[in-house]
Design a protein around this motif. Structure first.
Motif, PDB file in Angstrom:
ATOM      1  N   ASP A  77     -10.973 -93.596  -8.986  1.00 32.94           N
ATOM      2  CA  ASP A  77     -10.885 -94.234 -10.306  1.00 32.94           C
ATOM      3  C   ASP A  77      -9.545 -93.981 -10.998  1.00 32.94           C
ATOM      4  N   VAL A  78      -8.834 -92.938 -10.603  1.00 31.33           N
ATOM      5  CA  VAL A  78      -7.540 -92.653 -11.241  1.00 31.33           C
ATOM      6  C   VAL A  78      -6.451 -93.640 -10.809  1.00 31.33           C
ATOM      7  N   HIS A  79      -6.763 -94.478  -9.849  1.00 30.71           N
ATOM      8  CA  HIS A  79      -5.799 -95.466  -9.372  1.00 30.71           C
ATOM      9  C   HIS A  79      -6.100 -96.860  -9.907  1.00 30.71           C
ATOM     10  N   THR A  80      -7.078 -96.972 -10.781  1.00 30.79           N
ATOM     11  CA  THR A  80      -7.441 -98.285 -11.312  1.00 30.79           C
ATOM     12  C   THR A  80      -6.528 -98.693 -12.461  1.00 30.79           C
ATOM     13  N   LYS A  81      -6.504 -99.973 -12.734  1.00 27.21           N
ATOM     14  CA  LYS A  81      -5.712-100.495 -13.850  1.00 27.21           C
ATOM     15  C   LYS A  81      -6.244 -99.964 -15.183  1.00 27.21           C
ATOM     16  N   THR A  82      -7.555 -99.880 -15.290  1.00 27.37           N
ATOM     17  CA  THR A  82      -8.174 -99.387 -16.523  1.00 27.37           C
ATOM     18  C   THR A  82      -7.743 -97.963 -16.807  1.00 27.37           C
ATOM     19  N   TYR A  83      -7.746 -97.128 -15.797  1.00 32.08           N
ATOM     20  CA  TYR A  83      -7.338 -95.729 -15.965  1.00 32.08           C
ATOM     21  C   TYR A  83      -5.884 -95.651 -16.421  1.00 32.08           C
ATOM     22  N   LYS A  84      -5.049 -96.477 -15.834  1.00 34.10           N
ATOM     23  CA  LYS A  84      -3.621 -96.468 -16.189  1.00 34.10           C
ATOM     24  C   LYS A  84      -3.405 -96.931 -17.634  1.00 34.10           C
ATOM     25  N   ILE A  85      -4.148 -97.916 -18.070  1.00 32.49           N
ATOM     26  CA  ILE A  85      -4.035 -98.372 -19.457  1.00 32.49           C
ATOM     27  C   ILE A  85      -4.518 -97.282 -20.409  1.00 32.49           C
ATOM     28  N   LEU A  86      -5.623 -96.637 -20.081  1.00 33.17           N
ATOM     29  CA  LEU A  86      -6.112 -95.535 -20.909  1.00 33.17           C
ATOM     30  C   LEU A  86      -5.086 -94.399 -20.940  1.00 33.17           C
ATOM     31  N   SER A  87      -4.425 -94.150 -19.832  1.00 36.51           N
ATOM     32  CA  SER A  87      -3.376 -93.123 -19.792  1.00 36.51           C
ATOM     33  C   SER A  87      -2.222 -93.490 -20.732  1.00 36.51           C
ATOM     34  N   ALA A  88      -1.856 -94.755 -20.753  1.00 34.17           N
ATOM     35  CA  ALA A  88      -0.788 -95.208 -21.659  1.00 34.17           C
ATOM     36  C   ALA A  88      -1.215 -95.052 -23.115  1.00 34.17           C
ATOM     37  N   MET A  89      -2.471 -95.343 -23.402  1.00 32.34           N
ATOM     38  CA  MET A  89      -2.986 -95.173 -24.763  1.00 32.34           C
ATOM     39  C   MET A  89      -2.966 -93.698 -25.167  1.00 32.34           C
ATOM     40  N   ILE A  90      -3.324 -92.827 -24.244  1.00 36.15           N
ATOM     41  CA  ILE A  90      -3.308 -91.381 -24.504  1.00 36.15           C
ATOM     42  C   ILE A  90      -1.886 -90.917 -24.776  1.00 36.15           C
ATOM     43  N   SER A  91      -0.960 -91.378 -23.973  1.00 31.38           N
ATOM     44  CA  SER A  91       0.445 -90.999 -24.153  1.00 31.38           C
ATOM     45  C   SER A  91       0.974 -91.463 -25.508  1.00 31.38           C
ATOM     46  N   ASN A  92       0.638 -92.680 -25.879  1.00 35.15           N
ATOM     47  CA  ASN A  92       1.050 -93.230 -27.175  1.00 35.15           C
ATOM     48  C   ASN A  92       0.497 -92.380 -28.313  1.00 35.15           C
ATOM     49  N   LYS A  93      -0.763 -92.001 -28.229  1.00 34.62           N
ATOM     50  CA  LYS A  93      -1.395 -91.194 -29.278  1.00 34.62           C
ATOM     51  C   LYS A  93      -0.819 -89.782 -29.284  1.00 34.62           C
TER      52      LYS A  93
END
Length: 155
Positions: free
Chosen positions: A127-143
Motif C-alpha cells: 500500500d505504500v506504493h499506491t497513488k493514494t499513499y503518495k498523495i497522503l504523504s504530500a498532504m502530511i509534508s505540507n502540513k
C-alpha cells in the motif's frame, strides 16, 4: 459506490473551510492590537492556499483511476474526520500568543489526523506504493511545513 482519494480531499477541504470560518470570526473581534488584525489574515491566507493545494491535487488527478478505498476503512476514516470537525471550536482569544498557540494546536491535530488516515489506509506493505499513499504523504509534508512555521513564530 467506490471511494477514493478525491473523497478524502473533499473532506479535507471541508475541514479547512471550518478552520477558516473560525479564524474569520476571531479576526472580526475588536482587540485594539494591530497584530491581532494581521496574524489572522496571514493564517487565513495559508488556509486558502491549503484549499487551493487540495483543489489542485483534485484537478491533477482528475480522471486518473485510483485505488478504491475499502468501504470499512473509508467509514472509519470518515468517522474520524467528522468527529475531528465537530471538535474544532472557537476559543476565547485575548492576544496574539494565545491565537498562535491555538492555531499551532489545531494544525498539529490536523497533522496527526492525516497521519492516522494514512496509517488506516495502509493495510499491507504494498500500500505504500499506491497513488493514494503518495498523495497522503504530500498532504502530511505540507502540513508539517506549516506546523514548523508556526513553531518558529512562537519561539
Amino acid at each position: 459506490m467506490a471511494y477514493n482519494i478525491i473523497d478524502l480531499l473533499n473532506k479535507a477541504i471541508s475541514v479547512s473551510i471550518r478552520k477558516r470560518e473560525i479564524y474569520e470570526n476571531i479576526k472580526r473581534k475588536e482587540y485594539n492590537v494591530p497584530s491581532m488584525e494581521i496574524i489572522p489574515k496571514i493564517l487565513i491566507k495559508k488556509i486558502d492556499n491549503t484549499i487551493e493545494y487540495y483543489e489542485a491535487l483534485k484537478k491533477e488527478i482528475g480522471n486518473e483511476s485510483f485505488e478504491e478505498i475499502d468501504i470499512r476503512i473509508y467509514d472509519r476514516i470518515s468517522f474520524l474526520i467528522n468527529e475531528f470537525s465537530k471538535k474544532i471550536y472557537e476559543p476565547e482569544i485575548n492576544n496574539v500568543r494565545e491565537f498562535l498557540e491555538f492555531s499551532l494546536g489545531l494544525e498539529k491535530d490536523t497533522y496527526s489526523l492525516i497521519i492516522d488516515i494514512q496509517g488506516r489506509f495502509t493495510e499491507n506493505t504494498s500500500d505504500v506504493h499506491t497513488k493514494t499513499y503518495k498523495i497522503l504523504s504530500a498532504m502530511i509534508s505540507n502540513k508539517a511545513d506549516f506546523v514548523a512555521t508556526l513553531e518558529k513564530i512562537l519561539k
